[in-house]
Design a protein around this motif. Sequence first.
Motif, PDB file in Angstrom:
ATOM      1  N   GLU A   1       0.830  -1.199   0.000  1.00  0.00           N
ATOM      2  CA  GLU A   1       0.000   0.000   0.000  1.00  0.00           C
ATOM      3  C   GLU A   1       0.868   1.254   0.000  1.00  0.00           C
ATOM      4  O   GLU A   1       0.590   2.213  -0.703  1.00  0.00           O
ATOM      5  CB  GLU A   1      -0.922  -0.040   1.236  1.00  0.00           C
ATOM      6  N   LEU A   2       1.944   1.187   0.790  1.00  0.00           N
ATOM      7  CA  LEU A   2       2.845   2.334   0.876  1.00  0.00           C
ATOM      8  C   LEU A   2       3.452   2.642  -0.490  1.00  0.00           C
ATOM      9  O   LEU A   2       3.507   3.806  -0.917  1.00  0.00           O
ATOM     10  CB  LEU A   2       3.939   2.059   1.909  1.00  0.00           C
ATOM     11  N   GLU A   3       3.893   1.582  -1.176  1.00  0.00           N
ATOM     12  CA  GLU A   3       4.468   1.773  -2.513  1.00  0.00           C
ATOM     13  C   GLU A   3       3.463   2.451  -3.440  1.00  0.00           C
ATOM     14  O   GLU A   3       3.782   3.392  -4.173  1.00  0.00           O
ATOM     15  CB  GLU A   3       4.874   0.411  -3.115  1.00  0.00           C
ATOM     16  N   MET A   4       2.228   1.978  -3.366  1.00  0.00           N
ATOM     17  CA  MET A   4       1.192   2.521  -4.234  1.00  0.00           C
ATOM     18  C   MET A   4       0.928   3.992  -3.913  1.00  0.00           C
ATOM     19  O   MET A   4       0.867   4.835  -4.807  1.00  0.00           O
ATOM     20  CB  MET A   4      -0.091   1.714  -4.057  1.00  0.00           C
ATOM     21  N   GLN A   5       0.812   4.258  -2.613  1.00  0.00           N
ATOM     22  CA  GLN A   5       0.567   5.642  -2.198  1.00  0.00           C
ATOM     23  C   GLN A   5       1.700   6.554  -2.646  1.00  0.00           C
ATOM     24  O   GLN A   5       1.483   7.690  -3.061  1.00  0.00           O
ATOM     25  CB  GLN A   5       0.437   5.698  -0.670  1.00  0.00           C
ATOM     26  N   LYS A   6       2.919   6.005  -2.534  1.00  0.00           N
ATOM     27  CA  LYS A   6       4.096   6.785  -2.913  1.00  0.00           C
ATOM     28  C   LYS A   6       3.971   7.205  -4.379  1.00  0.00           C
ATOM     29  O   LYS A   6       4.179   8.371  -4.730  1.00  0.00           O
ATOM     30  CB  LYS A   6       5.330   5.913  -2.728  1.00  0.00           C
ATOM     31  N   LYS A   7       3.606   6.228  -5.234  1.00  0.00           N
ATOM     32  CA  LYS A   7       3.453   6.542  -6.657  1.00  0.00           C
ATOM     33  C   LYS A   7       2.387   7.613  -6.854  1.00  0.00           C
ATOM     34  O   LYS A   7       2.576   8.573  -7.614  1.00  0.00           O
ATOM     35  CB  LYS A   7       3.079   5.282  -7.432  1.00  0.00           C
ATOM     36  N   GLN A   8       1.278   7.441  -6.168  1.00  0.00           N
ATOM     37  CA  GLN A   8       0.187   8.411  -6.328  1.00  0.00           C
ATOM     38  C   GLN A   8       0.629   9.810  -5.938  1.00  0.00           C
ATOM     39  O   GLN A   8       0.382  10.789  -6.636  1.00  0.00           O
ATOM     40  CB  GLN A   8      -1.013   7.987  -5.486  1.00  0.00           C
ATOM     41  N   TRP A   9       1.292   9.889  -4.776  1.00  0.00           N
ATOM     42  CA  TRP A   9       1.714  11.203  -4.306  1.00  0.00           C
ATOM     43  C   TRP A   9       2.744  11.818  -5.246  1.00  0.00           C
ATOM     44  O   TRP A   9       2.722  13.018  -5.516  1.00  0.00           O
ATOM     45  CB  TRP A   9       2.275  11.107  -2.882  1.00  0.00           C
ATOM     46  N   GLU A  10       3.632  10.967  -5.730  1.00  0.00           N
ATOM     47  CA  GLU A  10       4.634  11.497  -6.663  1.00  0.00           C
ATOM     48  C   GLU A  10       3.973  12.047  -7.913  1.00  0.00           C
ATOM     49  O   GLU A  10       4.349  13.092  -8.435  1.00  0.00           O
ATOM     50  CB  GLU A  10       5.648  10.403  -7.027  1.00  0.00           C
ATOM     51  N   MET A  11       2.950  11.305  -8.371  1.00  0.00           N
ATOM     52  CA  MET A  11       2.234  11.738  -9.550  1.00  0.00           C
ATOM     53  C   MET A  11       1.571  13.099  -9.314  1.00  0.00           C
ATOM     54  O   MET A  11       1.725  14.037 -10.102  1.00  0.00           O
ATOM     55  CB  MET A  11       1.186  10.692  -9.912  1.00  0.00           C
ATOM     56  N   VAL A  12       0.858  13.180  -8.187  1.00  0.00           N
ATOM     57  CA  VAL A  12       0.194  14.445  -7.855  1.00  0.00           C
ATOM     58  C   VAL A  12       1.223  15.562  -7.737  1.00  0.00           C
ATOM     59  O   VAL A  12       1.046  16.663  -8.249  1.00  0.00           O
ATOM     60  CB  VAL A  12      -0.601  14.306  -6.534  1.00  0.00           C
ATOM     61  N   ASN A  13       2.297  15.203  -7.040  1.00  0.00           N
ATOM     62  CA  ASN A  13       3.340  16.186  -6.815  1.00  0.00           C
ATOM     63  C   ASN A  13       3.909  16.709  -8.135  1.00  0.00           C
ATOM     64  O   ASN A  13       4.033  17.924  -8.331  1.00  0.00           O
ATOM     65  CB  ASN A  13       4.446  15.534  -5.974  1.00  0.00           C
ATOM     66  N   SER A  14       4.216  15.772  -9.047  1.00  0.00           N
ATOM     67  CA  SER A  14       4.824  16.223 -10.300  1.00  0.00           C
ATOM     68  C   SER A  14       3.830  17.022 -11.128  1.00  0.00           C
ATOM     69  O   SER A  14       4.184  18.027 -11.752  1.00  0.00           O
ATOM     70  CB  SER A  14       5.370  15.034 -11.089  1.00  0.00           C
ATOM     71  N   ALA A  15       2.571  16.588 -11.105  1.00  0.00           N
ATOM     72  CA  ALA A  15       1.554  17.338 -11.840  1.00  0.00           C
ATOM     73  C   ALA A  15       1.436  18.759 -11.313  1.00  0.00           C
ATOM     74  O   ALA A  15       1.427  19.734 -12.068  1.00  0.00           O
ATOM     75  CB  ALA A  15       0.211  16.626 -11.751  1.00  0.00           C
ATOM     76  N   LEU A  16       1.419  18.852  -9.984  1.00  0.00           N
ATOM     77  CA  LEU A  16       1.303  20.178  -9.372  1.00  0.00           C
ATOM     78  C   LEU A  16       2.505  21.047  -9.716  1.00  0.00           C
ATOM     79  O   LEU A  16       2.358  22.215 -10.089  1.00  0.00           O
ATOM     80  CB  LEU A  16       1.185  20.040  -7.848  1.00  0.00           C
ATOM     81  N   SER A  17       3.696  20.442  -9.608  1.00  0.00           N
ATOM     82  CA  SER A  17       4.901  21.237  -9.877  1.00  0.00           C
ATOM     83  C   SER A  17       4.867  21.782 -11.293  1.00  0.00           C
ATOM     84  O   SER A  17       5.238  22.928 -11.538  1.00  0.00           O
ATOM     85  CB  SER A  17       6.174  20.401  -9.705  1.00  0.00           C
ATOM     86  N   LYS A  18       4.397  20.894 -12.227  1.00  0.00           N
ATOM     87  CA  LYS A  18       4.364  21.335 -13.628  1.00  0.00           C
ATOM     88  C   LYS A  18       3.429  22.528 -13.803  1.00  0.00           C
ATOM     89  O   LYS A  18       3.784  23.524 -14.423  1.00  0.00           O
ATOM     90  CB  LYS A  18       3.912  20.190 -14.522  1.00  0.00           C
ATOM     91  N   THR A  19       2.203  22.412 -13.234  1.00  0.00           N
ATOM     92  CA  THR A  19       1.262  23.520 -13.416  1.00  0.00           C
ATOM     93  C   THR A  19       1.820  24.796 -12.836  1.00  0.00           C
ATOM     94  O   THR A  19       1.680  25.872 -13.400  1.00  0.00           O
ATOM     95  CB  THR A  19      -0.088  23.228 -12.748  1.00  0.00           C
ATOM     96  N   TRP A  20       2.471  24.671 -11.680  1.00  0.00           N
ATOM     97  CA  TRP A  20       3.012  25.894 -11.060  1.00  0.00           C
ATOM     98  C   TRP A  20       4.148  26.469 -11.878  1.00  0.00           C
ATOM     99  O   TRP A  20       4.317  27.665 -11.998  1.00  0.00           O
ATOM    100  CB  TRP A  20       3.438  25.595  -9.624  1.00  0.00           C
ATOM    101  N   LYS A  21       4.937  25.560 -12.460  1.00  0.00           N
ATOM    102  CA  LYS A  21       6.028  26.020 -13.308  1.00  0.00           C
ATOM    103  C   LYS A  21       5.464  26.790 -14.488  1.00  0.00           C
ATOM    104  O   LYS A  21       5.895  27.860 -14.828  1.00  0.00           O
ATOM    105  CB  LYS A  21       6.844  24.836 -13.786  1.00  0.00           C
ATOM    106  N   ASN A  22       4.408  26.192 -15.123  1.00  0.00           N
ATOM    107  CA  ASN A  22       3.780  26.841 -16.280  1.00  0.00           C
ATOM    108  C   ASN A  22       3.308  28.238 -15.935  1.00  0.00           C
ATOM    109  O   ASN A  22       3.493  29.177 -16.679  1.00  0.00           O
ATOM    110  CB  ASN A  22       2.594  26.022 -16.776  1.00  0.00           C
ATOM    111  N   LYS A  23       2.663  28.316 -14.718  1.00  0.00           N
ATOM    112  CA  LYS A  23       2.156  29.616 -14.299  1.00  0.00           C
ATOM    113  C   LYS A  23       3.280  30.637 -14.201  1.00  0.00           C
ATOM    114  O   LYS A  23       3.155  31.775 -14.635  1.00  0.00           O
ATOM    115  CB  LYS A  23       1.466  29.475 -12.949  1.00  0.00           C
ATOM    116  N   ASN A  24       4.409  30.172 -13.637  1.00  0.00           N
ATOM    117  CA  ASN A  24       5.529  31.089 -13.462  1.00  0.00           C
ATOM    118  C   ASN A  24       6.060  31.595 -14.800  1.00  0.00           C
ATOM    119  O   ASN A  24       6.531  32.715 -14.904  1.00  0.00           O
ATOM    120  CB  ASN A  24       6.659  30.396 -12.688  1.00  0.00           C
ATOM    121  N   GLN A  25       5.991  30.682 -15.833  1.00  0.00           N
ATOM    122  CA  GLN A  25       6.533  31.076 -17.134  1.00  0.00           C
ATOM    123  C   GLN A  25       5.657  32.093 -17.847  1.00  0.00           C
ATOM    124  O   GLN A  25       6.126  32.878 -18.644  1.00  0.00           O
ATOM    125  CB  GLN A  25       6.690  29.834 -18.022  1.00  0.00           C
TER     126      GLN A  25
END
Lengths: 112, 451
Positions: A87-111
């Motif tokens: 379960e931990l492994e799965m959650q880790k993947k999910q959080w990483e996915m959310v995290n990377s998605a969020l970082s990308k959107t914020w990066k786009n906004k900054n640009q």
Amino acid sequence: MNVSKDLIAASATPIVLAILKENDSYGYSIIKMVKELSDNELVWTEGMLYPVLHRLEEQELIESYWNSSETGRKRKYYRIKEAGLKELEMQKKQWEMVNSALSKTWKNKNQE
Amino acid sequence: MFDLELNIRSWSDHLRARGNFKETDILELESHLHDEIEDLVKAGLAVDEAFLISVKRLGSSQLISSEYSKVNSENLWKHLLVEPVDKVEKVQNRKNIILVIIFALLAGTLAKIPGIFGMQISDPAYSLFYFKNLSLFVLPFIAAFFIIKHKLSWKMAAAIMGVFCFTAIAINMYPSFEPKDTELLTGIHVPIFLWLITGVAYIGSKWKDSRRRMDFIRFTGESFIYGVLIFCGIMVLAMFIMMIFSAIQIDLSWFIADYFFIYGGCAAAMVTVYLVEVKKSIVENFAPILAKIFSPLFLIAMIAFLAVMAASGKSPFVEREFLIGFDLMLVLVLGLVLYVISSRGMHDKAGLFDYMNLALILAAVVIDGVALSAIIFRLSAYGITPNKLAALGENLILLVNLGGLAWMYIRYFARKIDFYVLEKWQTSYLSVYVIWMAVVAFLFPVIFGFL
């Protein structure tokens, strides 16, 4: 910083599982550890943590046993189970996915 | 001096009262509280300060409880036979269960012994013998169970068992002549006497302590309720066995009568005592709930009776049977009052049920006073028999008890005394019952020439 209730609730499971992956632990120590890990930003209440622990136990992600503390008092320890690790492994993947998605959107906004 | 353990316990009792918690949840939270306090004390706080802060940090009991209720909702039905959590308790619990089984078998076997000498339980000639000895088959083992469980001193154990031996010898050595009135009286009073003696074993070395005596009163009420339930179960099982075996033309009634009921009855008694002792912290007591349901109803019935009696101008016609009826009324009222008291916190403010208790007592005292004035006249006219004297004695003792309670209640309402004085008075009065039961059981036969 006040972290929203929903976020605390959502992050509780992976954090607990990650802590238990390192070592068996008990409620009081888990709360202290969370506080340290987040530099005092995440302050969990007992009323929140124990129900989470018990729910995880019910889902058979973790198991509990009674042991004595250094001073001889009874203490309920929790240990992560095989299913919990998965379960931990799965959650880790999910959080990483959310995290990377969020970082990308914020990066786009900054640009812009 | 700040008593940490006491404060933690009262805090966890608070949580327990909210429901929603399993016993292990409470233990876990208690341990958490301990950890928090230890850390704060290490940081230089005094124990009482540390306690206050830790409790505050744990959050209000309502908040914790509502969080827990989300997880525990299906577990609110508490389980009586939970396995204790730690090893020491587990071993202890096993020991107790084994003890219960052994004692139940011993008690049943003891009850079978007279049968070996030709005194069959089904023989009407020996029914009185079995009746008066019934409590002696079971209660010594219950007392022994508590002596072992509470690790009483040899001296106390010997004293308690000595009373049982003395009783066994006395009631069986006494001669008995027709119409055997005193023998029957002995048979009725010995069980109550011995139950109170068993109470000494239950309470243990602090047998004079009023709070422990109150515990015994609670224990008595719960045992009665559980005992009746378990015995009903045994009856159902017996009927079931008879029915299925009679379907294949095998008559098992001899087995049911000679073995099943004897061993089953003894086992029921032992199991009851064990369960009540185990469950006291797990499930809310039932006797106070019953008492609270019925005390308003009894009060209404008694006031109605008084009103009709006054309006119609009829005075109660008092024969012995009626006197026993009035005795029972007093016992009932005393029971209702006692169990309402038993569930009340020592420092609670006077509430509705306290006033209802007083009203109930006063109504009972008035009704009984009217009945008594009639019977004393008849007694003096027709002479004294052991039965009448016993019924009258009981009546007077109960009346004094209730009168005393009423007086204490009035003084309590007037803020002259604290509630514990009332409780103390009631628990001290238990000694009067022990003495009176002993007098009727052991002295009456002598006084009345064993008639």
